[in-house]
Write an enzyme that holds these catalytic residues in place. Structure first.
Site, PDB file in Angstrom:
ATOM      1  N   ALA A   1      33.228  47.436  35.199  1.00  0.00           N
ATOM      2  CA  ALA A   1      34.667  47.593  34.949  1.00  0.00           C
ATOM      3  C   ALA A   1      34.946  47.121  33.529  1.00  0.00           C
ATOM      4  CB  ALA A   1      35.442  46.753  35.949  1.00  0.00           C
TER       5      ALA A   1
ATOM      6  N   GLY B   1      30.701  47.133  38.292  1.00  0.00           N
ATOM      7  CA  GLY B   1      31.337  48.351  38.798  1.00  0.00           C
ATOM      8  C   GLY B   1      30.495  49.595  38.539  1.00  0.00           C
TER       9      GLY B   1
ATOM     10  N   GLU C   1      28.109  49.644  41.359  1.00  0.00           N
ATOM     11  CA  GLU C   1      28.906  49.975  42.547  1.00  0.00           C
ATOM     12  C   GLU C   1      29.295  51.454  42.559  1.00  0.00           C
ATOM     13  OE1 GLU C   1      31.565  46.689  41.562  1.00  0.00           O
ATOM     14  OE2 GLU C   1      31.238  45.907  43.579  1.00  0.00           O
TER      15      GLU C   1
ATOM     16  N   GLU D   1      28.881  39.983  38.018  1.00  0.00           N
ATOM     17  CA  GLU D   1      30.278  39.516  38.008  1.00  0.00           C
ATOM     18  C   GLU D   1      30.389  38.003  38.045  1.00  0.00           C
ATOM     19  OE1 GLU D   1      29.163  42.071  39.835  1.00  0.00           O
ATOM     20  OE2 GLU D   1      30.648  43.687  39.934  1.00  0.00           O
TER      21      GLU D   1
END
Ligand code: CO8
Length: 258
Positions: A66, A109, A112, A132
């Site tokens: 992200a 992300g 993911e 993260e």
């Protein structure tokens, strides 16, 4: 299709291609990219001419997570009520089979996002991880759930708790990636795999994906019942009749997606 600023979109035969394209940020997933990705995928998903989608990035990064710079100052309210990543959940629910072609970084992300796809082809340059915890957060889009199902609790726990990354060989051994290929072959291999899927009956591919997804989301008993119900329903399709007739007649099936 040409108005996107963070992705490239192309149709080649029955395969829809989405290429993440924020090279200045290693394809970090900002809100624009997420909504463009969700939009492009939904357009392909609604198109009967598309039988498979390939999602890829650059040689250096599939996606480095992200967008930390965009996310850093958000409040819990902004992260939930105006969730900038809602489009990724939408993307994870497309009916069309999705092949992730991963080279370089697939972190946070990005890892993911790859795990929302159905097949993960990795270049030998790929790096996977959920770092993260180094940023003071935990994975938020399946890193503790899909990764655990893919590689088992203990491997996932090590990655999530320490932030350690793994190379493509380790990721394949652990069960996260479908196959590792030399970096130079990645896109050609993704095309081969996607074309193979797209050559099948579309409603049958949808059913196969739905049944596979059930294995990740329900108990085995419920999943088995769901699979049997779907299997039975496929006998209503012209393509089931055609597939089995073609076998008996020793010829290639000509699926009409009906
Ligand atoms: N966000 C924003 N910018 C990024 C990101 C990112 N995730 N990753 C890289 N960039 C930017 C860098 O800031 C840099 O920009 P600039 O040149 O303007 O400084 C540019 O991309 C190139 O990166 P580097 O110079 O750092 O390149 P290196 O080759 O030195 O390092 C790394 C590459 C190791 C990948 C490094 O960039 C890195 O560690 N990136 C961050 C990886 C990371 O921590 N990812 C997890 C992010 S958090 C997350 O994904 C949570 C998802 C939660 C979803 C929630 C749903 C509700």
């Amino acid at each position: 299709m040409t108005d996107y600023t963070t992705i490239l979109v192309e149709q080649r035969g029955r395969v829809g291609w989405i290429t993440l394209n924020r090279p200045e940020a290693l394809n970090a997933l900002n809100s624009t990219l997420v909504s463009e990705l969700a939009h492009a995928a939904s357009v392909f998903d609604a198109d009967e001419q598309i039988g498979a989608i390939v999602l890829t990035g650059s040689a250096r990064a599939f996606a480095a997570g992200a967008d930390i710079k965009e996310m850093a100052d958000k409040t819990p309210v902004e992260m939930s009520l105006r969730n900038p990543f809602a489009g990724l959940e939408e993307f994870s629910r497309v009916r069309t089979p999705v092949v992730a072609a991963v080279a370089g970084y697939a972190l946070g992300g990005g890892c993911e996002l790859a795990m929302t796809c159905d097949i993960i082809l990795a270049a030998d340059t790929a790096t996977f991880g959920q770092p993260e915890i180094n940023l003071g957060v935990i994975p938020g889009l399946g890193g503790t759930q899909r990764l655990t199902r893919a590689v088992g609790y203990y491997k996932a726990a090590e990655l999530v708790l320490t932030g350690r990354t793994m190379d493509a060989t380790e990721a394949e051994r652990a069960g996260l990636v479908s196959r590792v290929v030399p970096a130079g072959d990645l896109l050609a291999e993704a095309e081969r795999v996607a074309e193979a899927i797209a050559s099948k009956s579309l409603p049958v591919a949808y059913a196969a994906k739905e049944a596979l997804r059930a294995s990740q989301e329900t108990t085995a008993a419920e999943g088995l019942r769901f699979e049997r119900a779907l299997f039975t329903s496929l006998f209503a399709l012209d393509d089931q009749k055609e597939g089995m007739a073609a076998f008996r007649e020793k010829r290639a099936a000509n699926f009409t997606h009906r």
